[in-house]
Design a protein around this motif. Structure first.
Motif, PDB file in Angstrom:
ATOM      1  N   ASN A 156       0.867  -1.352   0.029  1.00  0.00           N
ATOM      2  CA  ASN A 156       0.099   0.068   0.009  1.00  0.00           C
ATOM      3  C   ASN A 156       0.767   1.177   0.221  1.00  0.00           C
ATOM      4  O   ASN A 156       0.532   2.333   0.715  1.00  0.00           O
ATOM      5  N   GLY A 157       1.953   1.389  -0.621  1.00  0.00           N
ATOM      6  CA  GLY A 157       2.800   2.511  -0.748  1.00  0.00           C
ATOM      7  C   GLY A 157       3.809   2.734   0.193  1.00  0.00           C
ATOM      8  O   GLY A 157       4.466   3.517   0.279  1.00  0.00           O
ATOM      9  N   GLU A 158       3.742   1.803   1.490  1.00  0.00           N
ATOM     10  CA  GLU A 158       4.605   2.024   2.581  1.00  0.00           C
ATOM     11  C   GLU A 158       5.507   0.997   2.706  1.00  0.00           C
ATOM     12  O   GLU A 158       5.514  -0.078   2.383  1.00  0.00           O
ATOM     13  N   VAL A 159       6.616   1.128   3.343  1.00  0.00           N
ATOM     14  CA  VAL A 159       7.720   0.295   3.539  1.00  0.00           C
ATOM     15  C   VAL A 159       7.987   0.167   4.972  1.00  0.00           C
ATOM     16  O   VAL A 159       8.078   0.882   5.908  1.00  0.00           O
ATOM     17  N   HIS A 160       8.162  -1.338   5.355  1.00  0.00           N
ATOM     18  CA  HIS A 160       7.868  -1.747   6.859  1.00  0.00           C
ATOM     19  C   HIS A 160       8.956  -2.563   6.988  1.00  0.00           C
ATOM     20  O   HIS A 160       9.744  -3.363   6.107  1.00  0.00           O
TER      21      HIS A 160
END
Length: 334
Positions: A156-160
């Motif tokens: 969803n466009g995020e980096v974790h």
């Protein structure tokens, strides 16, 4: 060091199945059937900016992946890096991403990026998120910012960071969060931003004949009398994670059982809240975190119960001592 001028990045996409690779036939429900090359075939043309390859490693739902799959996959990733590949993207079912990505992080340490992604909506649904997640993951895998950052999860466009990411919703594309510390970055228009890098990387190499033993996860409940806990050794569990209330509390009726268990197998104390770090000395009542640690339990630190279970299993498979296991939890808490 950055890449040499004129260097064209090479990325391998390894497909394991999951929703991102599923097709639905009539009323039979969706099943993982797409090959890795079919997944990359849905993406925009990458032109000459990178060499993109795809392979199919498994065609399984995320819920069916196990330790043997992950150990073989980690070996395959290391082979690719040895052959000169710059980055690896793994596509899989989201049911177990928070566990499998962390396991891949613990089973090997490389400077080259390893990025895990998936989809919450399969390709036959409106608003399918798989292609966008995969393209973002490839961008992260080719970014020099990702080097040395450990295994990353892109959704969803995020980096974790793999050690902190958690699936927090059953269906939304925004299901993945890192509730303890937040995402470490984001992707926009192909640009990768990683302003945060987690500290305290830790990994261990398992010998080829080493087995990853079963580790139980028991959630403390109001009025729990500990009867489940007492059954664990006879069921063959080599370790246990207790998901306690708040910063690490249990009903007083569980104390005898937990004390008995900690004398037989390693027991890790985490929080069932799924976010935040466990306490060590704030509370002093019977069943508090201070009481439990004095009885031989090991604090999970900032790791949630699912991550604590993965770490304890890997550590036991490597034959680590209780002190070394405690040190691993401390180091991975940042």
């Amino acid at each position: 060091m950055g890449r040499q001028a004129g260097h064209v990045s090479s990325v391998e996409v390894i497909a394991l199945g999951g929703t991102i690779a599923m097709t639905a036939r009539g009323d039979a429900g969706a099943r993982p059937e797409l090959e890795g090359a079919q997944l990359t075939g849905m993406l925009p043309d990458v032109g000459d900016r990178l060499r993109l390859r795809a392979s199919t490693f498994r065609k399984l739902p995320g819920a069916q992946l196990g330790w043997s799959d992950l150990r073989e996959l980690r070996g395959r990733i290391d082979e690719l890096f040895a052959s000169g590949v710059d980055g690896v993207v793994v596509t899989q079912g989201t049911d177990t991403i928070e566990e499998t990505a962390f396991a891949l992080d613990l089973l090997g340490a490389t400077e080259q990026p390893v990025v895990v992604t998936g989809a919450m909506r399969h390709p036959g649904l409106l608003g399918a998120d798989g292609p966008a997640n995969l393209m973002d993951a490839i961008d992260v895998a080719t970014s020099k910012r990702s080097r040395g950052a450990g295994v990353l999860v892109v959704m969803n466009g995020e980096v974790h960071a793999a050690r902190f990411v958690s699936k927090r919703h059953t269906t939304r594309p925004s299901a993945f969060e890192s509730p303890t510390c937040g995402p470490v970055g984001w992707v926009i228009e192909g640009r990768v931003r990683l302003p945060v890098k987690v500290r305290g990387c830790w990994s261990v190499e398992l010998t080829p004949d080493a087995e990853v033993p079963p580790v139980a996860l028991v959630t403390a409940l109001m009025g729990d009398d500990g009867r489940t806990v007492r059954a664990l050794p006879d069921l063959g569990y080599a370790g246990a994670v207790i998901a306690g209330f708040g910063v690490g509390h249990v009903p007083v009726t569980m104390l005898d059982a937990l004390t008995w268990l900690a004398e037989r197998i390693p027991v890790v104390l985490a929080s069932r809240t799924g976010a935040g770090e466990g306490g060590r000395r704030t509370y002093g009542f019977a069943g508090s975190e201070r009481d439990l640690l004095s009885r031989g339990l090991i604090t999970a630190g900032a790791l949630d119960p699912l991550k604590a279970r993965v770490l304890l299993a890997v550590a036991l498979g490597a034959g680590l001592s209780l002190d070394a296991i405690g040190d691993a939890f401390e180091q991975l808490s940042g």
